[in-house]
Design an enzyme around this catalytic site. Structure first.
Site, PDB file in Angstrom:
ATOM      1  N   THR A  45      13.231  -4.786  -0.361  1.00 55.93           N
ATOM      2  CA  THR A  45      14.385  -4.018  -0.836  1.00 55.93           C
ATOM      3  C   THR A  45      15.661  -4.653  -0.305  1.00 55.93           C
ATOM      4  O   THR A  45      15.663  -5.325   0.736  1.00 55.93           O
ATOM      5  CB  THR A  45      14.313  -2.563  -0.359  1.00 55.93           C
TER       6      THR A  45
ATOM      7  N   GLN B 124      43.182  -5.626 -22.826  1.00 56.71           N
ATOM      8  CA  GLN B 124      43.206  -6.269 -21.516  1.00 56.71           C
ATOM      9  C   GLN B 124      42.163  -5.677 -20.561  1.00 56.71           C
ATOM     10  O   GLN B 124      41.500  -6.416 -19.817  1.00 56.71           O
ATOM     11  CB  GLN B 124      44.599  -6.138 -20.892  1.00 56.71           C
TER      12      GLN B 124
ATOM     13  N   GLU C 218       9.812  -7.349  -3.696  1.00 59.07           N
ATOM     14  CA  GLU C 218       9.878  -8.536  -2.834  1.00 59.07           C
ATOM     15  C   GLU C 218      10.932  -8.381  -1.744  1.00 59.07           C
ATOM     16  O   GLU C 218      11.640  -9.334  -1.402  1.00 59.07           O
ATOM     17  CB  GLU C 218      10.066  -9.805  -3.661  1.00 59.07           C
TER      18      GLU C 218
ATOM     19  N   ARG D  85      11.412 -15.171  -3.416  1.00 59.57           N
ATOM     20  CA  ARG D  85      12.640 -14.395  -3.629  1.00 59.57           C
ATOM     21  C   ARG D  85      13.690 -15.191  -4.396  1.00 59.57           C
ATOM     22  O   ARG D  85      14.566 -14.613  -5.030  1.00 59.57           O
ATOM     23  CB  ARG D  85      13.206 -13.944  -2.285  1.00 59.57           C
TER      24      ARG D  85
ATOM     25  N   ALA E 179       2.585   1.202   3.205  1.00 57.99           N
ATOM     26  CA  ALA E 179       2.925  -0.144   3.685  1.00 57.99           C
ATOM     27  C   ALA E 179       3.616  -0.899   2.567  1.00 57.99           C
ATOM     28  O   ALA E 179       3.018  -1.732   1.894  1.00 57.99           O
ATOM     29  CB  ALA E 179       1.661  -0.877   4.139  1.00 57.99           C
ATOM     30  N   GLY E 180       4.887  -0.551   2.354  1.00 57.49           N
ATOM     31  CA  GLY E 180       5.692  -1.242   1.355  1.00 57.49           C
ATOM     32  C   GLY E 180       6.599  -2.220   2.070  1.00 57.49           C
ATOM     33  O   GLY E 180       6.252  -3.385   2.281  1.00 57.49           O
ATOM     34  N   SER E 181       7.768  -1.752   2.488  1.00 56.89           N
ATOM     35  CA  SER E 181       8.658  -2.600   3.280  1.00 56.89           C
ATOM     36  C   SER E 181       8.006  -2.977   4.606  1.00 56.89           C
ATOM     37  O   SER E 181       8.181  -4.089   5.101  1.00 56.89           O
ATOM     38  CB  SER E 181       9.975  -1.871   3.543  1.00 56.89           C
TER      39      SER E 181
ATOM     40  N   GLN F   9      28.669   0.259 -20.435  1.00 57.80           N
ATOM     41  CA  GLN F   9      29.998   0.873 -20.573  1.00 57.80           C
ATOM     42  C   GLN F   9      30.777   0.238 -21.728  1.00 57.80           C
ATOM     43  O   GLN F   9      31.428   0.941 -22.516  1.00 57.80           O
ATOM     44  CB  GLN F   9      30.783   0.722 -19.270  1.00 57.80           C
TER      45      GLN F   9
ATOM     46  N   GLU G 237       0.847  -1.188   0.000  1.00 60.50           N
ATOM     47  CA  GLU G 237       0.000   0.000   0.000  1.00 60.50           C
ATOM     48  C   GLU G 237       0.882   1.236   0.000  1.00 60.50           C
ATOM     49  O   GLU G 237       2.118   1.133   0.135  1.00 60.50           O
ATOM     50  CB  GLU G 237      -0.930  -0.006   1.224  1.00 60.50           C
TER      51      GLU G 237
END
Length: 382
Positions: free
Chosen positions: A365, A278, A363, A242, A131-133, A336, A128
């Site tokens: 952080t 190299q 899922e 995970r 209300a993530g982590s 790169q 939400e």
């Protein structure tokens, strides 16, 4: 890629089948899926047709009864070609785990068999705005009314929202104790609606939307597990899921390494292939070392997922955290190595770099997961 002696012949056959789909169906559409933020329908249908969309489901529900490593191989190979295409089976698998563990048999049959036979899509409505982590802070409510629950609230950043057939919804059923329960809400339920698709940095073909519940009535038999069990069921499912997010990150990194290696072999500067210098060779070596370490940690976590080992939480967090960090580093290095070509839209590695970022976020952080890992380490010496 080095031969992996941990794979059985069955695993290698799955890898060959998915790689064929990835190269012939999924990869050719990946750039358009990203550019247009279009749902990867062809990839989805191809996986379903091959029986590889939900291979972990039991044979009794139309699946293959395959192990966790098989699911990792499917997600890895799809993500190598198109990360967006790998998210639909990934999240459907996540939602299936609580259903397999705790849903009434009729509910599990109604939701999961169509996933195996017809490619039904599932979504996990947990996060939400605030209300993530901190998933325990959710505010969506489910109030019992006779033989139904009335669900009111909203969810944010929900993968598969709008295309999913069923939503596994976390809601507070006991305000005083903040007890959370899980419910299956069907797509056509009155009062269920969606916000617009988020305009995301990466995995643009995977729809992410808000989900709104305006006094949505859900039959009590569509509760998954007992009242108050939802938070535990969700965390346990994430411990298993995970591992496949780690596999997604491994696939992304492999795709970027493959493309960069091919480019430096064909691109010439100062009279020789760029890959002959190299400094470039050392970059490729570092990318390959880190990628293989991530792959092996992911496969080790998959073995623990299959065995439901007591140390799964540590290994799944470690695999997801390490593999996603590797995916970011490898895709940055791939850009790169391609120089200006890598930095322009339309370059596969530019897309892979944008796609890789979210693997460090969803899922759990990587900052939260490092806290989980530290807690496990300290518990062993405390």
């Amino acid at each position: 890629m080095p031969a992996d002696t941990t794979l059985t012949e069955e695993h290698r056959e799955v890898r060959r089948r998915v790689r064929h789909l990835a190269e012939t169906v999924i990869a050719p559409a990946a750039a358009v899926v990203d550019r247009d933020a279009a749902f990867p329908r062809a990839a989805h249908e191809a996986l379903v047709a091959e029986g590889l969309y939900v291979p972990h489901l039991p044979v009794a529900l139309g699946g293959l009864g395959a192990d966790a490593l098989t699911s990792c191989l499917v997600i890895e190979e799809v993500a190598r070609a198109c990360a967006s295409a790998s998210l639909t089976p990934n999240v459907t698998r996540l939602v299936s785990l609580p259903l397999l563990a705790a849903a009434q048999p009729d509910l599990a049959e109604r939701c999961l068999r169509p996933a195996a036979t017809d490619g039904a899509i599932l979504a996990f409505a947990l996060s939400e705005e605030d209300a993530g982590s901190d998933a325990a802070a959710i505010r969506t409510r489910a109030v019992r009314d006779a033989d139904e629950y009335v669900v009111t609230g909203s969810k944010r950043w929900i993968t598969n929202a709008g295309v999913a057939d069923h939503y596994l919804v976390a809601a507070v059923t006991e305000p005083e104790t903040r007890a959370i329960s899980l419910f299956v809400v069907d797509r056509d339920t009155e009062g269920l609606s969606f916000g617009p698709c988020e305009d995301k940095l990466g995995v643009r073909g995977s729809p992410t939307r808000s989900v709104f519940f305006d006094e949505v009535r859900v039959p009590a038999e569509q509760r998954v597990g007992a009242e108050g069990e939802g938070y535990r069921l969700a965390l346990e499912a994430l411990d298993h899921s995970r591992v496949t997010i780690a596999a997604q990150a491994v696939g992304l990194a492999q795709g970027a390494l493959d493309y960069a290696a091919g480019y430096v072999c064909s691109r010439r500067q100062f009279g020789q292939a760029v890959g002959a210098f190299q400094g470039v060779r050392f970059m490729l070596a570092e990318m390959a070392m880190r990628l293989e370490a991530a792959r092996q940690l992911t496969y080790a976590a998959a073995a623990r997922s299959e065995a439901r080992s007591s140390d799964l939480r540590f290994f799944s967090a470690a695999a997801k955290c390490f593999a996603s960090d590797v995916a970011m580093r490898v895709t940055v290095d791939a850009v790169q190595l391609l120089g200006g070509h890598g930095y322009t839209r339309g370059s596969p590695v530019e897309r892979m770099l944008r796609d890789a970022k979210v693997t460090q976020i969803y899922e759990g952080t990587n900052e939260i997961l490092r806290g989980v890992l530290a807690k496990q380490v300290l518990a062993e010496v405390g």
